[in-house]
Design an enzyme around this catalytic site. Structure first.
Site, PDB file in Angstrom:
ATOM      1  N   SER A 124       0.832  -1.209   0.000  1.00  0.00           N
ATOM      2  CA  SER A 124       0.000   0.000   0.000  1.00  0.00           C
ATOM      3  C   SER A 124       0.858   1.246   0.000  1.00  0.00           C
ATOM      4  CB  SER A 124      -0.829   0.079   1.277  1.00  0.00           C
ATOM      5  OG  SER A 124      -1.665  -0.988   1.407  1.00  0.00           O
ATOM      6  N   HIS A 145      -2.138  -3.347  -6.600  1.00  0.00           N
ATOM      7  CA  HIS A 145      -2.660  -3.002  -5.277  1.00  0.00           C
ATOM      8  C   HIS A 145      -4.172  -3.204  -5.186  1.00  0.00           C
ATOM      9  CE1 HIS A 145      -3.552   0.315  -2.128  1.00  0.00           C
ATOM     10  NE2 HIS A 145      -3.230  -0.788  -1.513  1.00  0.00           N
ATOM     11  N   GLU A 157      -5.235  -0.882  -8.238  1.00  0.00           N
ATOM     12  CA  GLU A 157      -4.270   0.088  -8.777  1.00  0.00           C
ATOM     13  C   GLU A 157      -3.085  -0.684  -9.348  1.00  0.00           C
ATOM     14  OE1 GLU A 157      -4.907   4.031  -5.956  1.00  0.00           O
ATOM     15  OE2 GLU A 157      -3.583   2.468  -5.197  1.00  0.00           O
ATOM     16  N   ASN A 195      -4.816   6.352  -1.658  1.00  0.00           N
ATOM     17  CA  ASN A 195      -4.308   6.699  -0.334  1.00  0.00           C
ATOM     18  C   ASN A 195      -3.665   8.079  -0.281  1.00  0.00           C
ATOM     19  OD1 ASN A 195      -5.218   4.573   1.205  1.00  0.00           O
ATOM     20  ND2 ASN A 195      -3.505   3.266   0.623  1.00  0.00           N
TER      21      ASN A 195
HETATM   22  P1  NAI Z   1      -1.340  -9.874   7.208  1.00  0.00           P
HETATM   23  O1  NAI Z   1      -0.450  -9.480   8.325  1.00  0.00           O
HETATM   24  O2  NAI Z   1      -2.780 -10.198   7.473  1.00  0.00           O
HETATM   25  O3  NAI Z   1      -0.698 -11.128   6.448  1.00  0.00           O
HETATM   26  C1  NAI Z   1       0.643 -11.235   6.070  1.00  0.00           C
HETATM   27  C2  NAI Z   1       1.002 -12.707   5.965  1.00  0.00           C
HETATM   28  O4  NAI Z   1       2.298 -12.799   5.387  1.00  0.00           O
HETATM   29  C3  NAI Z   1       1.062 -13.420   7.320  1.00  0.00           C
HETATM   30  O5  NAI Z   1       0.247 -14.571   7.270  1.00  0.00           O
HETATM   31  C4  NAI Z   1       2.540 -13.800   7.479  1.00  0.00           C
HETATM   32  O6  NAI Z   1       2.719 -15.054   8.111  1.00  0.00           O
HETATM   33  C5  NAI Z   1       3.001 -13.861   6.023  1.00  0.00           C
HETATM   34  N1  NAI Z   1       4.429 -13.647   5.837  1.00  0.00           N
HETATM   35  C6  NAI Z   1       5.208 -12.698   6.396  1.00  0.00           C
HETATM   36  N2  NAI Z   1       6.466 -12.802   5.908  1.00  0.00           N
HETATM   37  C7  NAI Z   1       6.462 -13.819   5.016  1.00  0.00           C
HETATM   38  C8  NAI Z   1       7.440 -14.392   4.160  1.00  0.00           C
HETATM   39  N3  NAI Z   1       8.710 -13.940   4.159  1.00  0.00           N
HETATM   40  N4  NAI Z   1       7.090 -15.420   3.371  1.00  0.00           N
HETATM   41  C9  NAI Z   1       5.815 -15.879   3.376  1.00  0.00           C
HETATM   42  N5  NAI Z   1       4.849 -15.381   4.157  1.00  0.00           N
HETATM   43  C10 NAI Z   1       5.167 -14.358   4.960  1.00  0.00           C
HETATM   44  O7  NAI Z   1      -1.221  -8.705   6.130  1.00  0.00           O
HETATM   45  P2  NAI Z   1      -2.334  -8.129   5.107  1.00  0.00           P
HETATM   46  O8  NAI Z   1      -3.201  -7.151   5.810  1.00  0.00           O
HETATM   47  O9  NAI Z   1      -2.945  -9.263   4.374  1.00  0.00           O
HETATM   48  O10 NAI Z   1      -1.386  -7.269   4.129  1.00  0.00           O
HETATM   49  C11 NAI Z   1      -0.439  -7.877   3.274  1.00  0.00           C
HETATM   50  C12 NAI Z   1       0.118  -6.834   2.318  1.00  0.00           C
HETATM   51  O11 NAI Z   1      -0.956  -6.207   1.590  1.00  0.00           O
HETATM   52  C13 NAI Z   1       0.896  -5.691   2.964  1.00  0.00           C
HETATM   53  O12 NAI Z   1       1.932  -5.301   2.095  1.00  0.00           O
HETATM   54  C14 NAI Z   1      -0.152  -4.595   3.089  1.00  0.00           C
HETATM   55  O13 NAI Z   1       0.404  -3.308   3.123  1.00  0.00           O
HETATM   56  C15 NAI Z   1      -0.920  -4.803   1.779  1.00  0.00           C
HETATM   57  N6  NAI Z   1      -2.300  -4.297   1.804  1.00  0.00           N
HETATM   58  C16 NAI Z   1      -3.082  -4.447   2.925  1.00  0.00           C
HETATM   59  C17 NAI Z   1      -4.383  -3.963   2.925  1.00  0.00           C
HETATM   60  C18 NAI Z   1      -5.247  -4.125   4.127  1.00  0.00           C
HETATM   61  O14 NAI Z   1      -6.262  -3.425   4.225  1.00  0.00           O
HETATM   62  N7  NAI Z   1      -4.928  -5.005   5.051  1.00  0.00           N
HETATM   63  C19 NAI Z   1      -4.964  -3.284   1.735  1.00  0.00           C
HETATM   64  C20 NAI Z   1      -4.079  -3.285   0.581  1.00  0.00           C
HETATM   65  C21 NAI Z   1      -2.796  -3.734   0.646  1.00  0.00           C
END
Ligand code: NAI
Length: 393
Positions: A124, A145, A157, A195
């Protein structure tokens, strides 16, 4: 360049959190063989059971039959081993939002995927150019995104880095469009479109509150009942979480070299520090405990119009400045805000409707009253008013 058709692309997703799970659901429902990888077994199990529940609900609602449900689930491979991504045509990374970890992971991914595989990040806030530079072939790296929840929000995006090739952009866009999403193309700058342009919706609402002009309920009432927004800023921040929303603002603010337009708010910082994060902790700007009577707005039309107009002209100014700096086309800026955050109208179309000279005059009044760069009108707005131009007609 890939020679397979879009439907045959094998899709890999790294990170089985809320975003990764949502993206896997979309890909599998669009007939792709899909691979979901996470280091954490628990996250994979949770993703698998969430996906089973979602598909079961679709069967229950007769949106799909049981055979289709089984086929969708059978298309997904869950694994802790990143090697399963080696046959993929596109890998979308959705792991933790940390530049060093993402760069390491992209370099690792490049070592195991095919030469033609596209490597995309769902970040993001991080620079795609910086992520891409971790790869030898940075032309294959792009930002894709999604918005949360990914299966429901139509906007995506697409963010080419300065290193990204045209082929990578074209194939990424075709794939996302084939999933029924609305894709917009944006420059690799902080906050991309949504954003960045949305910041005043929160920031100016908080400032209005801090100045004592109105309370949370009144500002929310003005933006929903007069502005036509689906949710007021404080209700929305309570949904997003004050910790997350504050971090996005702080990141955008520092990434723009501390431009006062994006200055974060102490009110929000204190709410985050107090653990008043919003709905997820039962208390934010509002108290969500059972039986609590919610505060009533002051339904003074004059005050409501003043609040709404002040927030709206700042949103419009941000949209105009994004156009001025070629962050995206005018159509994509308007689509991004209506499809990514459900605004009732595109901000540039709204500006035409209000009259650009009225938008400029309100901004000039704020600028002169506060003497703060936060309210400086975009040069494009001044130019358009001078030349009596509009965006669409
Ligand atoms: P989350 O924290 O719910 O999930 C991340 C997952 O990645 C976890 O299950 C973790 O175990 C895993 N992980 C971490 N390092 C790893 C690695 N090296 N190899 C494999 N798995 C790994 O995060 P979320 O909210 O799903 O966000 C993920 C990405 O998407 C981030 O970059 C965030 O900025 C982006 N994003 C999030 C939004 C939101 O509203 N939550 C909206 C749009 C983008």
């Amino acid at each position: 360049m890939n020679t397979v058709s879009v439907a045959e692309l094998k899709i890999g997703v790294l990170g089985a959190g809320s975003m990764g799970t949502g993206i896997v659901q979309i890909a599998a429902m669009h007939k792709h063989q899909t691979f979901l990888v996470d280091l954490n077994e628990e996250a994979l199990n949770k993703a698998s059971s969430n996906l089973k529940n979602i598909v079961a609900k679709l069967v229950e609602k007769s949106k799909i039959d049981q055979t289709t449900a089984n086929t969708i689930l059978n298309r997904i491979t869950f694994s802790k081993n990143i090697q399963v991504l080696s046959e993929c045509d596109i890998v979308i990374e959705a792991i933790v939002e940390n530049i060093d970890i993402k760069r390491k992971v992209f370099s690792q991914l490049e070592g195991l995927v095919k030469e033609t595989c596209i490597l995309a990040s769902n970040t993001s806030s991080l620079s795609i150019a910086s992520i891409a530079s971790a790869c030898k072939n940075s032309e294959r790296v792009i930002g894709i995104h999604f918005f949360n929840p990914a299966p429901l929000m139509p906007l995506v995006e697409i963010i080419p880095a300065i290193q990204t090739s045209e082929n990578t952009v074209t194939l990424s866009k075709s794939c996302i469009d084939s999933w029924g999403k609305i894709s917009v193309l944006t420059k690799d700058t902080p906050g991309f479109i949504v954003n960045r342009v949305a910041r005043p919706f929160y920031g100016e609402a908080l400032k209005i509150y801090e100045e004592g002009v109105a309370d949370f309920a009144t500002i929310d009432w003005a933006m929903t009942q007069i502005g036509g927004f689906k949710m007021g800023p404080f209700t929305l921040m309570d949904y997003i979480g004050n910790d997350i929303n504050y971090t996005v603002t702080e990141t955008v603010f520092s990434s723009f070299y501390f431009d006062p337009r994006f200055k974060p708010s102490f009110t929000q910082k204190r709410h985050a520090e107090a653990g008043w994060l919003g709905r997820k902790t039962g208390r934010g700007y509002y108290n969500y405990a059972d039986g609590v009577i919610q505060p009533q707005p002051n339904k003074d039309e004059k005050l409501g119009n003043e609040i709404c107009n002040r927030i709206l002209v700042l949103l419009i100014n941000e949209a105009i400045d994004a156009l001025f700096l070629n962050i995206a086309s005018k159509e994509d800026i308007d689509l991004a805000m209506t499809k990514g955050v459900n605004y009732p109208k595109g901000l540039l179309a709204w500006a035409d409707e209000l009259g650009l000279e009225n938008v400029l005059s309100k901004l000039e009044q704020l600028f002169s009253e506060y003497g703060d760069d936060r309210y400086r009108p975009s040069a494009l707005l001044r130019r358009m008013v001078k030349n009596k131009k509009t965006f669409y007609s």
